[in-house]
Write an enzyme that holds these catalytic residues in place. Structure first.
Site, PDB file in Angstrom:
ATOM      1  CG  HIS A  83     175.292  51.870  66.949  1.00  9.57           C
ATOM      2  ND1 HIS A  83     174.798  51.155  65.890  1.00  9.57           N
ATOM      3  CD2 HIS A  83     174.709  51.338  68.056  1.00  9.57           C
ATOM      4  CE1 HIS A  83     173.964  50.222  66.326  1.00  9.57           C
ATOM      5  NE2 HIS A  83     173.897  50.305  67.640  1.00  9.57           N
ATOM      6  CB  CYS A 129     174.724  49.001  71.026  1.00 10.83           C
ATOM      7  SG  CYS A 129     173.193  48.703  70.143  1.00 10.83           S
TER       8      CYS A 129
END
EC number: 1.2.1.11
Lengths: 361, 361
Positions: free
Chosen positions: A268, A143
């Site tokens: 994120h 990710c």
């Protein structure tokens, strides 16, 4: 009518590939089911699979209930494609089993990302690589890498990437459901307490369980994600380097990453310093980002427009802002990127890879 | 007996310099009073000064109550040293007034940091510069710079600094009392709500007032601190560059900073990529940091030992961890630094500068 067909029905879906989703009950699996229900319907049968502990539940996909079956060799019988969204040991054991039965595996775990003979694919960047899969397995990056690679890939295409310095602001979701739950539980404990945050250790004493994190996450940031690698680097930091090199086919790319967990649930963020072979121009770089599929430019600081995780969570693209040319190096660019770690950061990229294969079949 | 003397008493303190603290009621002022009460007592009289709105209150310093007097020219009469912990417009107006009356001004605001004829001082790094103050004013750097400069200065001394790439994780306290209060109020609103953080904008709708921040801070990170400078850079980002160059006397140092606010109350963190003229060695760099006054090395990731803001808040030093040599450049080092933004990041550095002057007088 396709709209009345159940998830396992081939009514109106004759001849379409069968998909097995391994890990359908996890944090990534939940987003996968959502994506399979909302994106273009390219599959015939969809099988939901989980560990024996989680199997037996009935979950919804494509608007219809579907029973979750336990993981075993037979879930791959007749399956054209399998998406794996499971912990590394499960992927390491079962991806080869599926591949041996002729199922094309799309694995979201770290296990095969740097393996020879396994392409590492980001559909906006290197879709052609899905065709070269001698082991029958295609890997999806981690990710943190996925939070930046579409935007960085677009800039690389124009300017020629030479070096990356990355600092991350990673959400609790990177540690799965238990990460998200731990953050909520800690926030509940410290939320109304104005006495906290003033003395060393008082937050440590107040947040309760640390869950999958090595330190309190609420009211804190933790400069550690992943496991310990060589020379003090974390697996996530090494992963950003290895995966970016592989996806962009730049084996000598200089990469230095520092991975930090922040008290954000699911999106994120990354602060990126990118050095290129060519001179960079701010407006042109902004235009490249704005024109790249999968990227949204959000960069008007005069109006407080820049991406923040709370504003991009739940969306598919990579959001790019704070684009600035270095004051000291005409070939360097700074930018700030945000993206949902469970969507493009995991489930969406895997779903996109699976669609490439489904379309090709 | 000094221990029974009030803050304005010269009983037992004859011949010591008089100190005026301008901005005694603010977030930095509160820490200054704490430091003046706990560090070596080098002053005779201490005068607490605030805006007319905040004056009249009685606050404690050196264990004794002291009435806060309103700011006016007379607060500098007979004052040897004045510490200014006030907003920029107040510093711009009143620091020259104090200096004209012969008071040595230590200013914590940004107003004079890059002014010619005003030294910018970090006592661990360039204490000798306090003596060269033709305008009677000494400036203290901003909190992001102060969060790293002691550690970076020590490494520069050994390896010769060439370039910095910095990403910050700045606390709410950088925006003063209203910043801290805004974060607590937002945390109170979102603390127990597990529905938040899943969809774009839901946190934005739930946190209430943004206070001094351009976006929600609870459950979020905000890639913006300070005001808008040229070409999309913020004042904090430009400040890190200008101040580091001035303190280290490296006018051509390459610096690229990205400043990000995180939902932490008072301690700043910085992820630093530093490139030097000489080759860097991990264990030697760790030893340099461990042996530097004002720095504590906290770097044992096997045991989950790295600095986090919740663990260093309320302490004086700069905490250094995650020290790693670059895998691709033998002259580059990564490290993660934490420090209390109100102590070394503001009040402590100003107090240390004032002590240097008091000792010299």
């Amino acid at each position: 009518m396709a709209s009345t067909a159940g998830p396992n029905s081939t009514d109106g879906r004759e001849g379409r590939p069968t998909l097995t989703v391994v890990g359908a009950t996890g944090a990534v699996g939940a987003v996968l089911r959502d994506l399979l229900s909302t994106r273009l319907d390219v599959y015939g049968e969809i099988r939901l699979v989980a560990s024996p502990r989680s199997a037996g539940r009935t979950l919804t996909v494509r608007g219809e209930p579907s029973e979750v079956v336990p993981l075993g060799p037979e879930v791959f019988d007749g399956a054209d494609i399998a998406i794996f969204a499971v912990p590394p040991p499960v992927a390491a054991e079962w991806a080869p089993v599926a591949a041996a039965r002729g199922t094309v595996v799309v694995d979201a775990s770290p296990v095969f990302r740097t393996s020879p003979g396994v392409p590492l694919v980001v559909p906006e960047v290197n879709p052609e690589r899905v065709r070269d899969r001698p082991r029958g397995i295609i890997a999806s990056p981690g990710c943190p890498t996925l939070s930046m690679i579409v935007a960085i890939g677009a800039l690389h295409h124009r300017y020629g990437l030479r070096e990356l310095v990355v600092s991350s602001y990673q959400a609790a979701s990177g540690a799965g459901r238990s990460g998200i739950e731990t953050l909520y539980a800690q926030m509940e404990k410290v939320g109304g307490d104005r006495a906290l945050g003033n003395r060393a250790g008082d937050v440590r004493g107040a947040v309760g369980e640390f869950g999958p994190f090595p330190a309190p996450l609420a009211m804190n940031v933790v400069p550690w994600t992943g496991s310990l690698g060589a020379d003090g680097w974390t697996s996530d930091e090494l992963g950003i380097r290895d995966e970016t090199r592989k996806v962009l086919r730049l084996p000598a790319l200089k990469v230095a990453a520092t991975c930090v967990r922040v008290p954000v649930t699911k999106a994120h963020s990354l602060s990126v310093h990118a050095v290129f072979g060519d001179r960079v121009e701010q407006r042109e770089a902004q235009a490249i980002l704005a024109g790249s599929p999968g990227v949204v430019l959000c960069d008007n600081p005069e109006s407080h427009e820049f991406p923040t995780p709370a504003d991009v969570v739940g969306t598919d693209p990579t959001w790019a802002g704070r684009v600035r040319c270095s004051l000291d190096d005409p070939k360097a660019l700074e930018l700030f990127l945000c993206g949902d770690s469970l969507r493009k950061g995991a489930a969406l990229n895997a779903a996109q890879i699976a669609e490439l294969i489904a379309t090709e079949l």
